[in-house]
Design an enzyme around this catalytic site. Sequence first.
Site, PDB file in Angstrom:
ATOM      1  N   HIS A 114      44.340  49.726 -11.966  1.00  0.00           N
ATOM      2  CA  HIS A 114      44.514  48.578 -11.353  1.00  0.00           C
ATOM      3  C   HIS A 114      45.237  48.684  -9.996  1.00  0.00           C
ATOM      4  O   HIS A 114      46.914  49.423 -10.526  1.00  0.00           O
ATOM      5  CB  HIS A 114      44.706  47.064 -11.246  1.00  0.00           C
ATOM      6  CG  HIS A 114      44.402  47.021 -12.955  1.00  0.00           C
ATOM      7  ND1 HIS A 114      43.618  45.562 -13.159  1.00  0.00           N
ATOM      8  CD2 HIS A 114      44.745  47.104 -14.095  1.00  0.00           C
ATOM      9  CE1 HIS A 114      43.785  45.247 -14.064  1.00  0.00           C
ATOM     10  NE2 HIS A 114      43.386  45.921 -15.110  1.00  0.00           N
ATOM     11  N   ASP A 130      45.192  51.101 -18.633  1.00  0.00           N
ATOM     12  CA  ASP A 130      45.561  49.645 -18.357  1.00  0.00           C
ATOM     13  C   ASP A 130      46.591  49.890 -16.768  1.00  0.00           C
ATOM     14  O   ASP A 130      47.393  48.659 -17.573  1.00  0.00           O
ATOM     15  CB  ASP A 130      45.565  48.447 -18.950  1.00  0.00           C
ATOM     16  CG  ASP A 130      45.438  47.487 -18.167  1.00  0.00           C
ATOM     17  OD1 ASP A 130      44.803  47.268 -17.382  1.00  0.00           O
ATOM     18  OD2 ASP A 130      45.212  46.551 -19.584  1.00  0.00           O
TER      19      ASP A 130
END
Lengths: 308, 430
Positions: free
Chosen positions: B70, B312
Amino acid sequence: MNLSIKHLLGLEGVPKDDINTILDTAFSFREVLERPVKKVPTLQGKTVVNLFFEPSTRTRISFELAEKRLSADIVNFSASVSSLRKGESLKDTVQNILAMKVDTIVMRHSDPGAARLLTRFVDAVVINAGDGTHEHPTQALLDMMSMREKLGTLEKVNVAIVGDIKHSRVALSNIYGLTTMGANVVVCGPPTFIPFGIEKLGVKVMYDLDEVLQFADVVMVLRIQKERMGKGFFPSLREYRKQFGLTRERLEKVRRKLIIMHPGPMNRGVEIDSEVAESEHSIILHQVLNGVAVRMAVLFLLVGGKRG
Amino acid sequence: MEIKKLERKLLLTNCLIVDFEKSDFVRADILIENGIIKEVKANIEVDNNFKKIDLKGFVVSPGFIDVHVHFREPGYENAETLESGARAAVSGGFTQVCCMPNTEPPIDTQEGVKFVYEKSENLPVYIYPIAAITKKRAGSELTEMVELAKVGAVAFSDDGNYVQNPLVMRYAMEYSKLVDKPIVEHAEDELLKDNGVMNESFVSTRLGLKGNPYIAEEIAVYRDLALARFTGARIHIAHVTTARSVDLIRKAKKEGVKVTAEVTPHHLTLTDSYMENFDANGKIAPPLRSEEDVEALVEGLKDGTIDVIATDHAPHPIETKETTINEASSGIIGLESAFGLIMTNLVHKRNLPLIEILKKITINPAKIFGLRIPEVKRGVQANLTVFDPDEWWVFSRKTIYSKSYNTPFLGYEFLGRVKQVITKGYRVIV
C-alpha cells in the site's frame, strides 16, 4: 504494607498478597467511614485527576468520595465537555493534564487496554476505573471485600456470575481476582454471552441457573445492556428473564442461604426482580459503601506512600 | 542507502548465483552492459573501462517481488508516497512491487492506473497498480476491467474490503476471463468479522478485546474457491492466515481450481499473544492467529500450497497506532523487514530450503501477476538482489525508509541482509 504493583490496571496477574493487603486496608478504612468525622489527611498535597471518557455515575462518585475522604486535591474531567470531541488524541489530552503536575490518574474509558496505554505516556500512578470490556478492578475488589465480610473468607467459596460474561469487565476482573483468592467460580448465561475459552481461566461454564443455585454461595447478577438487544445474542428480554433472571419464583425454590450481588445499575424485572434486589439475601447497597473503602485503600497504597 | 544510476559497464565478481533451473547455486561473474546481462560465467576478463565489484560471500538472486503493498498515493501522502514506498521497497531488496488500489480516490479508472505509472517512472523500482474489482471498492458495480488492463492494471482487488456480495464476486470472476488477470481477494467475511479487532481466542477473552473469528476468513476462502471452481476464473487469495484456509486451498488446487495464495512474513512469525501488551502494532487485518495456524502456514509454504510471500506493507501515521486497539488503524509496514524475517525464521531457524523460499518472492509472483520474470542469465535486463545470508543486523528506525514506522519488529535481530539491488537502470547500495 507495600504492593508489588505500581498501577492498578486490572486484576490479571495481581498476586494474592496484594489483594489481601488491599482488602485488609479497605476494612480499616471502612471503620473510618463509620466515624462521625470521615476524613483522614493521608493524601494531603496529592492531586488526583478523574478522567472519565465514558459516562459513569456510581464509580465516579465513589472515587471522588474516596479521594475527598483522603484529603486529596481533585480535578474532574469528563468526555462530554472534553477536547476529545474536538479530535484531540488520548495521548495529547492526558499529557496536557499531566503537564499541570498531577500524581494520579483514575480513568474510565470505553476501549480495552486504555489504562495500560496510559502508563506508556505518563509518569503518574494509573488506576483503571473500567476499560471497555476488559477490566474493572476496583469493582471486583469491592465485590470480594463484600463477600469476605459476609463469609469470612474467599477460599473455596462458590461464586456464580450470571449474565453477559462476554461484554463484562466486572465479570473478567472478578474471575481474575476470585480465582487468585481460591474461590470456585461458575459463569452462567446464554452461550452467545460466554466468551471463547473462558474455562481456561479456571472457571466452570453452566447454562442452567436453577442447577447453579443448588450450590452457589454467592450469585453475582450482571446487567443486561440495552445495546445488546436486537443484535441476536438472545431472542427477547422475556425469554432472558425466564432462563437467566434472578426472579422471585426461582429464588423461592432455593432452600439455602445465598448472597446476592449486582454491580449496578440494575434493570429491575430483567436480570433481577425488585423483591430479590431488596431481599435479606441482597448485599447490593453494602457493596456501594465498600466501594468507597476499597478505593481509599487502593489510593492510599499506590499513592500515599510516595513522595511528591 | 545510496541510489545511483547503474554504471554503463559493470562486472560483478565472485557471485554465488541462484539458479532455479538447477535448483542450486552457481559460482560465476556477471557482466552487465547498458543494463543488460551480457555474460554469466567464471573468471570474466574485462578492460579498465569496467567498474568491478567483488561480491564474495554474497548471494545474487533474481530481483525480489512484493505483490501486496500500500503506497497510499493518491490521498494519504502523509503515510506514504510512491517515492517513499519505492525507497522502502528497494532497501528491502525488492525490484518490482504491486500496489493496492485502496487510495483516495481508489484506483478504479484508467486515469488512476496511468497516474501510478507516470508518477513512478523514474523511481528505482517497478510499481504496478492493481485496480479495484468494483467501483469505489464499494462491492457492487464492476470496474471497466478490460480498459484498466489495457493501460496496465496487473490484477484486480478490493483489498481491505471483502467483496461481500457473492453474486458480484461471481460476475467479477466470470468477467475477469476477458483479461486473464487474477482476482485478488481479501478474504474476511465482514458480517462474521463484526468489527472484531483481533483473533477471537483465549487471548481476546483474557484481554476483553472484540474477537474476529477464524471462520470469517475460512468461510470467505471457501466461498471464493467455490466460485472460482464454478466460473473457472483465476483467483489469488491474499494474506492467508489460518490452518483451515491452507487446507481448503490445498484441496482446491488438487481439484484443479485456478487458485494461488500468499502469506505475509508477520503471519509466519507472530501469534495473537502479541496483543497481550495492547500494542496497536499487533492490529492487522486479517489478524495474527494461533501457533497452530503459524505451523500450518509454514507447512503450506513447504508443500507449495502457498505460492507467494507478500508483505501487505501498510504504512500508517504513528498517531493512528499510539492509541487503543479499538481506535487504531490496521496493518504494519513490511518491505524493510520482510527479507530479515524470512531468512531468520524460515531459512535459518526452520531450515526451509533457501532456493524454494526465494521462488516465493521472485519467479512465482512474477508468473502469477504477469510481471518481468527476474532471471540472472545472459541476454536479459539486469534485475537482481544481492544479499549476505549470514549478516546479523538490528531492525531499527534507521533501517526504515518508509514514511511510517508502524511495525512490531523494531529491535528485532535478523540474520540475513540485503546488500545491493540492481533494477530499472539503478544500482542501490543498501
